[in-house]
Enzyme design. Structure first.
Site, PDB file in Angstrom:
ATOM      1  N   SER A 146       0.975  -1.206   0.036  1.00 52.84           N
ATOM      2  CA  SER A 146       0.119   0.063  -0.050  1.00 52.84           C
ATOM      3  C   SER A 146       0.751   1.446   0.123  1.00 52.84           C
ATOM      4  O   SER A 146       0.287   2.354  -0.247  1.00 52.84           O
ATOM      5  CB  SER A 146      -0.933  -0.079   1.415  1.00 52.84           C
ATOM      6  N   LYS A 189      -6.235   5.133   7.843  1.00 51.57           N
ATOM      7  CA  LYS A 189      -5.092   5.836   7.511  1.00 51.57           C
ATOM      8  C   LYS A 189      -5.531   7.362   7.458  1.00 51.57           C
ATOM      9  O   LYS A 189      -4.738   8.272   7.861  1.00 51.57           O
ATOM     10  CB  LYS A 189      -4.688   5.132   6.137  1.00 51.57           C
TER      11      LYS A 189
END
Length: 838
Positions: A659, A702
């Site tokens: 990611s 996040k």
């Protein structure tokens, strides 16, 4: 490349409209606590319990907390209630082989009745038989048999005495037994007188005595035979009298079980054994009469029989069972599944009998259904193998592990196996199912029905209504306050956040049930009679706070600059990546500084995390993919004369996942172009070889993690996060983040290609190549190409200068040519030399 607009607040969250519900509170609903959206799994359960073929047992697979156990059990119980109640099972003594007790099936509820009937029969016999044998009629018959023996003995001895008298010989009784002596005039001759008799007379007497002695020996040899005959007659008399008493009593029991052939066979053996061992009943009565203290203390004297052989061990009692049994075992050990034979200590030794045979879960579930946790089953030694053996042979054999694996050689019971007819449902996770299927050939043969539970379901109005009914059932079942429809709406939003998808709902019933209970607590704290959305939010906030210590400490380290993360300014080759840390049931996001440096080299991208073995395989794959993208874009027809290094700064643990590959690529592009990146932006997303940004997990955590850091330092109005465009559907952000976006203090950019991302990060257009492959001047890609070409020229000049220096040094070291050599043989200074070859 089209410009990217930041997302609007309504794109960051999918609210549930409470007005779609027709109820005001869940008290108006009468739904059942059923799982939602599990049509596939319930269809598999229906098939598995409906098909009556060997090996079609069930394995329900899915994560813990989906409600697999309750769903499977409720469905099975509905089916079991319509099925016939299975038989009782009892163990009885085997009169032919005492170490192999017999198992007998009886109609439900009659096992206990047989046990009680046998106990009553023994009690009656213990009272009736002694009385019968003490009766005058029996005593007369026995006396007649004994008198017959006495008369026979007397007649034999009297005849011998008469014959001896005719021969003037007397048969007399001495302390040493019977003896013969001569007579004269009817009197026994004394020894002194006998010696005075003529020798011929003495010889005659001696001859007569010897003859009579032989006759006496014959009679004495007949006496034991006569006594044996008498004992046999007495025994037959006892059997006849016992049969006269026992037969009617046993027949009374037999009449109640005329429809059970196995019981009739057993009663026939019992009757014969009682008749053969009638003395046990007589001795028991004598022991009771002679030992009142033992009777008071209820302790059997050593000589008293306990009549264990006539007891009935009820192994399975279905007298209170309605329909087929449904059994769940919390601790599925080998003995808890298959049964055991217990022992008792007596006089320092361990002994056992068939009454100490104890059932296992397979006995109790026989004729019905057995539910087991697959992981717990595999954790118990030999339990899984024992279960498979029982299912494969379709019978339950009670053996100790010592017997099964020949660990002991002592004599023990070998109970007759019980035929097995059961459906087994294992419940476990998916990984365990596929591992068993891969490595255990028998698993696929015995558990042919896969019951696969859904983790998520589509978020539709019908699903919302079903969830509302489920929530109402949970509140009613647990005695909680009713929930307002706004609370139900907030719970649905929580379920969507759980799966990180605004178009889906989580089927994790345990988390939902826990949240309903905790919301009820906070409603009570607030003094409300109905749970509202505020109470649900308070429960969610409390959960986050209770699990937030580590998150707060990590953010504190960033705020105090122990961990370096910039949220303002611009830096070349430096970017904020985002990661997710999962601890138990909580997860939170954390920004990480990623840096890239470039230098002259041969086009190699060095992954520092991999070099020090901190990078996992997925992270390494991401770095290799971005390296391939760089090479394909900038090294097609020109040399790539730079080396680059990528590193997660202040990373002291393992790094895995791809990611961060887009963030690493942005940092690398910035370093190649020598263009700074805005530090108020953070990036997440993986990238492929074509430069497309791909979806990642944990997008909400996040974003919120970086937002919290920016909020702690003060929002500047130019901060935000770049996420993959394909993750927009996964956004279910907190209300404070959405509010900051609405006020223009924080931005979230959906990115589909790295060119879009680098433009936002640097403020410079990425640039698209023309027909000749050249990028427009002033674009970032053109800057990178220009730098690469400059480095390539520098590398070539450096290489040529270095080569010239080497050649000059070689010429200086070479010996002068021989004067007599022809001109053609003089070495060419510009041509290849031996040193060049080397």
């Amino acid at each position: 490349m089209a410009s990217v607009e930041p997302l609007k607040p309504e794109q960051l969250y999918q609210q549930t409209d409470p007005s779609q519900f027709e109820f005001e509170t869940t008290a108006e609903l009468n739904g059942k606590a059923e799982v939602v959206g599990q049509q596939r799994a319930l269809a598999a359960v229906r098939f598995g319990i409906g098909i009556e073929q060997e090996g079609y047992n069930l394995y329900a697979l899915g994560p813990q907390g989906l409600g697999k156990y309750h769903a499977v059990r409720e469905f099975i119980e509905q089916r079991a209630a319509t099925e016939p109640t299975p038989s009782d099972w009892v163990y009885v003594h085997n009169f032919e082989a005492s170490h192999k007790p017999n198992a007998i099936p009886l109609p439900a509820g009659r096992g206990v009745a047989l046990r009680d009937d046998m106990k009553k029969l023994v009690d009656e016999l213990r009272a009736v038989l002694p009385a019968t044998f003490e009766s005058e009629e029996y005593q007369i018959q026995r006396h007649a048999v004994e008198e017959e023996l006495r008369e026979r003995q007397e007649q034999s001895f009297e005849a011998l005495r008469a014959e001896a008298a005719e021969r003037n010989i007397a048969l007399i009784q001495t302390p040493n037994g019977l003896a013969f002596a001569p007579m004269q005039n009817g009197e026994v001759v004394q020894p002194q007188e006998y010696l005075k008799l003529p020798e011929e007379e003495q010889k005659r007497v001696q001859s007569e005595v010897e003859a009579l002695q032989e006759q006496l020996q014959r009679i004495m040899r007949q006496v034991p035979l006569w006594q044996r005959e008498t004992r046999q007659k007495i025994r037959e008399l006892k059997h006849e009298v016992a049969a006269f008493v026992v037969h009617p009593l046993v027949n009374d029991v037999r009449s109640r079980y005329a429809d059970v052939p196995e019981v009739l066979t057993y009663l026939e053996a019992v009757e014969q054994d009682i008749i053969e061992n009638v003395d046990d009943f007589l001795q028991a009565q004598q022991a009771e009469d002679g030992n009142p203290l033992a009777m008071m203390m209820r302790s059997r004297p050593p000589s008293e029989p306990d009549f264990t052989n006539y007891k009935v061990n009820v192994l399975v009692d279905n007298s209170n069972q309605k329909g087929a049994p449904v059994v769940h075992v919390e601790l599925p050990t080998y003995q808890n599944l298959l049964g055991r034979v217990e022992h008792i200590s007596q006089m320092g030794a361990l002994i056992t009998n068939f009454t100490l045979i104890k059932p296992g879960a397979l006995h109790e579930a026989n004729g019905g259904y057995l539910l087991l946790d697959a992981r717990k089953l595999l954790q118990q030694p030999y339990a899984y193998e024992g279960l498979k053996r029982a299912l494969r042979t379709q019978e339950i054999t009670i053996e100790s592990l010592g017997q099964v694996y020949s660990l002991i050689s002592t004599v023990s019971l070998e109970p007759e196996p019980v035929p097995l007819d059961v459906k087994v449902a294992l419940l476990g996770d998916r990984m365990l199912y596929f591992l068993l299927h891969q490595y255990d050939p028998e698993f696929g043969e015995l558990f042919k029905v896969m019951v696969d539970f859904e983790d998520v379901i589509e978020r539709t109005p019908e699903a919302n209504e079903a969830f509302a009914g489920l929530i109402a059932a949970i509140a009613r079942r647990d005695g909680l306050r009713p929930l307002h429809r706004t609370a139900v709406a907030r719970l649905l939003e929580f379920a969507a956040r759980e799966v990180e998808d605004k178009e889906r709902l989580s089927t994790h019933m345990q988390r939902l049930s826990d949240l309903v209970r905790e919301a009820d607590f906070w409603a009570g704290e607030a003094g409300r009679e109905v749970v509202t959305d505020e109470d649900v939010q308070a429960a969610i906030d409390a959960q986050i706070y209770r699990a937030g210590r580590v998150r707060e400490r990590m953010q504190e380290a960033i705020i105090r600059e122990t961990i370096l993360v910039d949220t303002t300014g611009e830096k070349v080759g430096q970017i904020n990546g985002l990661s997710v840390i999962s601890l138990g049931m909580t997860a939170f996001g954390r920004p990480n500084r990623i840096t890239a440096t470039v230098r002259m080299g041969r086009g190699e991208v060095i992954d520092v995390e991999r070099r020090v073995e901190l990078g996992g395989p997925l992270h390494t794959k991401g770095v290799l993919i971005l390296s391939s993208f760089i090479a394909s874009r900038f090294s097609g027809d020109r040399p790539f004369s730079l080396n680059a290094s990528l590193v997660f700064e202040q990373s002291y643990g393992g790094v895995d996942g791809d990611s961060a590959s887009s963030a690493e690529l942005y940092a690398l592009l910035s370093a190649l172009a020598d263009v700074p990146i805005r530090q108020g932006l953070a990036v997440t997303g993986s990238v492929n070889q074509l430069g497309q940004v791909q979806a990642i997990g944990g997008v909400n955590e996040k974003i919120e993690g970086f937002y919290d850091v920016c909020l702690s330092r003060g929002l500047t109005g130019d901060q935000g996060v770049l996420i993959p465009e394909s993750n927009v559907k996964n956004l279910m952000l907190r209300e404070d983040v959405r509010q900051a976006v609405a006020e223009g203090k924080f931005y979230i950019y959906p990115i589909s290609h790295v060119d879009q991302g680098i433009e936002i990060l640097t403020g410079i257009p990425a640039g698209q190549p023309d027909e000749d492959g050249d990028y427009p001047e002033g674009t970032l890609n053109a800057m990178i190409v220009e730098r690469l070409e400059h480095v390539a020229r520098t590398a070539r000049r450096f290489g040529n200068n270095q080569r010239d220096k080497e050649e000059v040094e070689i010429v200086r070291l070479a010996p002068p040519p021989e004067p007599d050599l022809p001109p053609d043989d003089i070495p060419d200074p510009d041509g290849p030399t031996e040193a060049d070859s080397l």
